[in-house]
Design a protein around this motif. Structure first.
Motif, mmCIF file in Angstrom:
data_model
loop_
_atom_site.group_PDB
_atom_site.id
_atom_site.type_symbol
_atom_site.label_atom_id
_atom_site.label_comp_id
_atom_site.label_asym_id
_atom_site.label_seq_id
_atom_site.Cartn_x
_atom_site.Cartn_y
_atom_site.Cartn_z
ATOM 1 N N ARG A 123 34.796 43.371 41.607
ATOM 2 C CA ARG A 123 35.795 43.024 40.974
ATOM 3 C C ARG A 123 36.455 41.836 41.326
ATOM 4 O O ARG A 123 35.942 41.219 42.280
ATOM 5 C CB ARG A 123 37.014 44.103 41.124
ATOM 6 N N VAL A 124 36.945 41.389 40.457
ATOM 7 C CA VAL A 124 37.283 39.720 40.377
ATOM 8 C C VAL A 124 38.855 40.005 41.007
ATOM 9 O O VAL A 124 39.591 40.414 40.481
ATOM 10 C CB VAL A 124 37.235 38.965 39.195
ATOM 11 N N ILE A 125 39.137 39.003 42.159
ATOM 12 C CA ILE A 125 40.509 38.929 42.240
ATOM 13 C C ILE A 125 40.832 37.583 42.536
ATOM 14 O O ILE A 125 39.933 36.540 42.878
ATOM 15 C CB ILE A 125 40.609 39.680 43.863
ATOM 16 N N THR A 126 42.073 37.200 42.624
ATOM 17 C CA THR A 126 42.582 36.152 42.732
ATOM 18 C C THR A 126 42.923 35.688 44.269
ATOM 19 O O THR A 126 43.328 36.569 45.066
ATOM 20 C CB THR A 126 44.131 35.527 41.883
ATOM 21 N N LEU A 127 43.423 34.159 44.527
ATOM 22 C CA LEU A 127 43.614 33.707 45.773
ATOM 23 C C LEU A 127 44.853 34.489 45.995
ATOM 24 O O LEU A 127 45.492 34.905 47.467
ATOM 25 C CB LEU A 127 43.908 32.493 45.976
ATOM 26 N N ASP A 128 45.977 34.674 45.083
ATOM 27 C CA ASP A 128 47.267 35.374 45.390
ATOM 28 C C ASP A 128 47.095 36.906 45.766
ATOM 29 O O ASP A 128 47.861 37.212 46.516
ATOM 30 C CB ASP A 128 48.224 35.081 44.071
ATOM 31 N N GLU A 129 46.214 37.389 45.457
ATOM 32 C CA GLU A 129 45.704 38.799 45.798
ATOM 33 C C GLU A 129 45.408 39.036 47.325
ATOM 34 O O GLU A 129 45.742 39.986 47.755
ATOM 35 C CB GLU A 129 44.869 39.667 44.869
#
Length: 83
Positions: free
Chosen positions: A76-82
């Motif tokens: 899954r793709v996650i953002t740096l904010d996550e």
């Protein structure tokens, strides 16, 4: 009479270690040295570089185990904010 395996090419008595620890480490030529008491290994004197290499190898093995456990799981793709 019981026998004890020695997992080093070099072995010294605890008395020799007390006399000159650095000479004992040098005798191992970068590898662990078995320290014996009454001809029974009681510990291994491990040079810092060999110990560090061992710890690195153990870390690599742990990471490899995690990779194998996670193989086949969906990504899954996650953002740096996550994070």
């Amino acid at each position: 009479m019981s026998t004890h395996p020695i997992f080093a090419d070099t072995a010294v008595s605890i008395s020799d270690l007390k006399k000159n620890p650095m000479v004992v480490i040098e005798q191992g030529k970068g590898f662990p040295v078995a320290v014996l008491k009454k001809n029974v290994p009681v510990f291994y004197a491990v040079p810092a570089a060999a110990y560090e290499a061992l710890i690195d190898k153990l870390d690599d093995m742990e990471l490899a185990q995690i990779v194998h456990e996670r193989e086949g799981q969906p990504s899954r793709v996650i953002t740096l904010d996550e994070l």
